[in-house]
Motif scaffolding. Structure first.
Motif, short mmCIF file in Angstrom:
data_model
loop_
_atom_site.label_atom_id
_atom_site.label_comp_id
_atom_site.label_asym_id
_atom_site.label_seq_id
_atom_site.Cartn_x
_atom_site.Cartn_y
_atom_site.Cartn_z
N MET A 1 0.99 -1.23 -0.06
CA MET A 1 0.11 0.15 0.00
C MET A 1 0.94 1.22 -0.07
O MET A 1 0.98 1.97 1.07
N MET B 1 8.13 -13.85 -2.51
CA MET B 1 7.17 -13.59 -1.10
C MET B 1 5.80 -14.46 -1.52
O MET B 1 5.37 -15.01 -0.44
N VAL C 1 3.82 -8.40 -15.11
CA VAL C 1 5.42 -8.76 -14.51
C VAL C 1 5.68 -9.98 -14.43
O VAL C 1 4.92 -10.82 -14.00
N1 LIG Z 1 4.29 -2.47 -13.77
C1 LIG Z 1 4.72 -1.54 -13.89
O1 LIG Z 1 5.10 -1.03 -14.91
C2 LIG Z 1 5.19 -0.85 -12.66
C3 LIG Z 1 5.65 -1.57 -11.57
N2 LIG Z 1 5.73 -0.96 -10.43
C4 LIG Z 1 6.56 -1.59 -9.18
O2 LIG Z 1 5.60 -0.90 -8.19
C5 LIG Z 1 6.32 -0.67 -7.03
C6 LIG Z 1 5.75 0.08 -5.99
O3 LIG Z 1 5.65 1.42 -6.64
P1 LIG Z 1 5.16 2.48 -5.63
O4 LIG Z 1 3.88 2.04 -5.06
O5 LIG Z 1 5.37 3.88 -6.19
O6 LIG Z 1 6.22 2.28 -4.37
P2 LIG Z 1 5.84 2.74 -2.97
O7 LIG Z 1 7.31 2.70 -2.38
O8 LIG Z 1 5.01 4.08 -2.78
O9 LIG Z 1 5.18 1.54 -2.31
C7 LIG Z 1 5.77 0.30 -1.82
C8 LIG Z 1 4.79 -0.40 -0.97
O10 LIG Z 1 5.27 -1.69 -0.93
C9 LIG Z 1 5.37 -2.08 0.56
N3 LIG Z 1 6.33 -2.95 0.98
C10 LIG Z 1 7.65 -2.96 0.68
N4 LIG Z 1 8.14 -4.17 1.25
C11 LIG Z 1 7.38 -4.76 1.53
C12 LIG Z 1 7.30 -6.01 2.38
N5 LIG Z 1 8.32 -6.84 2.32
N6 LIG Z 1 6.01 -6.61 2.71
C13 LIG Z 1 4.77 -5.83 2.68
N7 LIG Z 1 5.16 -4.72 1.99
C14 LIG Z 1 6.07 -4.16 1.51
C15 LIG Z 1 5.62 -0.69 1.38
O11 LIG Z 1 5.63 -0.61 2.61
C16 LIG Z 1 4.85 0.41 0.28
O12 LIG Z 1 3.41 0.27 1.11
C17 LIG Z 1 7.51 -0.22 -7.55
O13 LIG Z 1 8.56 -0.30 -6.81
C18 LIG Z 1 7.88 -1.02 -8.99
O14 LIG Z 1 8.50 -2.30 -8.58
C19 LIG Z 1 6.02 0.53 -10.53
C20 LIG Z 1 5.51 1.39 -11.59
C21 LIG Z 1 5.19 0.60 -12.69
#
Ligand SMILES: NC(=O)C1=CN([C@@H]2O[C@H](COP(=O)(O)OP(=O)(O)OC[C@H]3O[C@@H](n4cnc5c(N)ncnc54)[C@H](O)[C@@H]3O)[C@@H](O)[C@H]2O)C=CC1
Ligand SMILES: O=C(O)C(=O)CO
Length: 324
Positions: free
Chosen positions: A153, A217, A262
């Motif tokens: 989230m 995970m 992905v």
């Molecule tokens: N399919 C696509 O084209 C895209 C994929 N993404 C992926 O989405 C990811 C998330 O992007 P945002 O929301 O901007 O990042 P963000 O940093 O705002 O959110 C990441 C979330 O993941 C949670 N998280 C991290 N490690 C965790 C764990 N071990 N267990 C539970 N929750 C965990 C964090 O607490 C946070 O809520 C990016 O890092 C990227 O890998 C992002 C943009 C495009």
């Protein structure tokens, strides 16, 4: 003389000109070792890097002793060895926020496509199978009012929650590293331990970064915990999921369907078993791939590099502590 940078992704002309007004821009196809060996002098003198996808690791950094900033045209940076950058005082810039809404749209598209079997039935229409009014073998399942479990989230998770709450009246469960008060107050989202989320959710959407903790995970145990009717969506990173376990769960009917942006290996090999499963919607990492958003990401990455090399990495810096 202008400082020298390496650009390893195509940019729209106006952005290229913006970059060229600050730097001597060396356009190279990628950061593979062969390319580095072939252009050793350019890599040795460059102070900046701009592109996406390719590995930025210890081996590359050793060939770039003058590097001060790397700017990736993405929000995810699992391809970058941030510790190695920190050790050399190199800043890493990324593009959060500009793509959030577009990726959230993609997640909703995958949920709808998988639940309503959009791709599968459209293919049947093309194949000439729509010869009489349709029966249950063409039906899907509802999205509205179903329970959505969001794993991750963050910015994108929140934008998905907003769409699901207001657009589809979905109760929302979530799991993340920490509580998200805004998601709870605005969208009535309920924080859950992962297992509880998996047991309750009708849709399980992963929007996680790839890290040491999130790698694999999701595997056999997690798919077995989900409802048989569950629809699984992954728009984070492929290696968060054990793909063989996902394929087995789909084949055995342990979950109903999957919408995937992905994959473990990208491009997805054409002989992947995922592509022979009718209950899989597989798209080629299109999360942020609209004309508008890809332009905005590129513009953001260009400005990020200019800011970082001017010593003003106030916005969008992953490791501000690396600044010397
Ligand atoms: N399919 C696509 O084209 C895209 C994929 N993404 C992926 O989405 C990811 C998330 O992007 P945002 O929301 O901007 O990042 P963000 O940093 O705002 O959110 C990441 C979330 O993941 C949670 N998280 C991290 N490690 C965790 C764990 N071990 N267990 C539970 N929750 C965990 C964090 O607490 C946070 O809520 C990016 O890092 C990227 O890998 C992002 C943009 C495009
Ligand atoms: O930004 C990212 O992390 C992507 O996956 C592509 O938009």
């Amino acid at each position: 003389m202008k400082p020298s940078i390496i650009l390893y992704k195509a940019l729209p002309d106006d952005l290229l000109h913006r970059l060229e007004s600050h730097f001597t821009v060396h356009r190279l196809p990628d950061l593979r070792p062969e390319t580095v060996a072939q252009h050793a002098q350019i890599f040795a003198s460059a102070v900046g890097l701009l592109g996406s996808g390719d590995a930025v690791d210890q081996a590359l950094l050793e060939k770039m002793p003058r590097l001060r900033a790397a700017s990736t045209i993405s929000v995810g940076y699992d391809n970058v060895d941030v510790d190695a950058l920190n050790a050399r005082g190199v800043l890493l810039m990324h593009t959060p926020t500009v793509l959030t809404e577009t990726v959230a749209d993609t997640v909703i598209a995958l949920m709808l496509s998988a639940a309503r079997r959009v791709v599968e039935v459209a293919e049947r229409v093309r194949a000439g199978e729509w010869t009489t009014s349709i029966g249950p073998d063409w039906f899907g399942c509802d999205v509205h009012h179903k329970t959505l479990g969001i794993v991750g989230m963050g910015r994108i998770g929140l934008a998905v929650a907003q769409r699901a709450h207001f657009g589809f009246n979905m109760p929302i469960l979530y799991n993340a590293r920490s509580r998200h008060p805004e998601a709870e107050s605005r969208f009535n989202a309920r924080y859950c331990e992962l297992d509880a989320l998996l047991q309750e959710a009708d849709f399980v959407c992963l929007i996680l970064p790839l890290t040491k903790e999130t790698h694999r995970m999701f595997g056999t145990a997690q798919f077995a915990t989900m409802k048989k009717s569950a629809i699984f969506v992954n728009a984070g990173r492929g290696p968060v999921v054990d793909e063989a376990a996902l394929i087995a769960a789909l084949q055995r009917g342990e979950i109903q369907a999957a919408g995937l942006d992905v994959f473990d290996q990208e491009p997805l090999p054409v002989d992947s078993p995922l592509l022979s499963l009718p209950n899989v919607v597989a798209v080629p990492h299109i999360g942020s791939a609209t004309h508008e958003t890809r332009y905005n990401m590129a513009a953001c990455a260009v400005d990020n590099l200019i800011d970082a090399l001017r010593g003003k990495p106030e916005k969008n810096c992953v490791n501000p502590q690396a600044a010397k």
